[in-house]
Write a protein that holds these residues in place. Sequence first.
Motif: not given
Length: 196
Positions: A57-71, A175-179, A185-189, A193-196
């Motif tokens: 499905x779709x989500x409100x927001x998402x965080x992704x990352x790209x990690x590379x190394x110089x070893x 973390x997402x499951x709890x929020x 916290x996200x559920x409360x947000x 937002x939606x309630x008058x």
Amino acid sequence: MNARQLVVLLVSTLAAVPAVAQEWTATEKVDHYKVNGTSPMELYQSIGERGPKLGGGRVIAHTSFKLTWQRDYQQQGAACVLASAKPKLVITYTLPKPTQKLPADVAVKWSKFYDGIVTHEKLHGQFMRDLTQQIQDISVGLRDENDPGCKKVRAALQAQLKPISDAHVARHSEYDQVEMSPGGAVHQLILAFLNP
């Protein structure tokens, strides 16, 4: 002690000092996707239609990352040591942005909603920093005394990365499951937002 003996002593002392992790900094980027509407419900429905795809499905927001190394693997006689491991971490936050000017009361609600979502996503970003630091900590100084070609050290590093990666994925999921669970916290947000 003459100057030559002092130099030899200093060199051998430095060789005995364990490798130290290098300083590094993550790069953060924000990508916005456009949402339509001037009421909370219209904006939220647009998020549902246009938000980042994740899983089925779709989500409100998402965080992704790209990690590379110089070893830097160094051969020291028959031994091999991973002398340095410098990460390049790029964290990208994908967040909603209204396309229309919002009425003043909706703009206030949107600002609180958006700030809360950013706070949530920034913690995902911190998890990614933690993962990167953990990998660096186990990498630098990894050594095998009989490893011409540095194959054993490379294999040892790879063996340690899987459990770290698995724990990282589980941490995000928990973390997402709890929020997002009722009362989270996200559920409360969303409710605020939606309630008058």
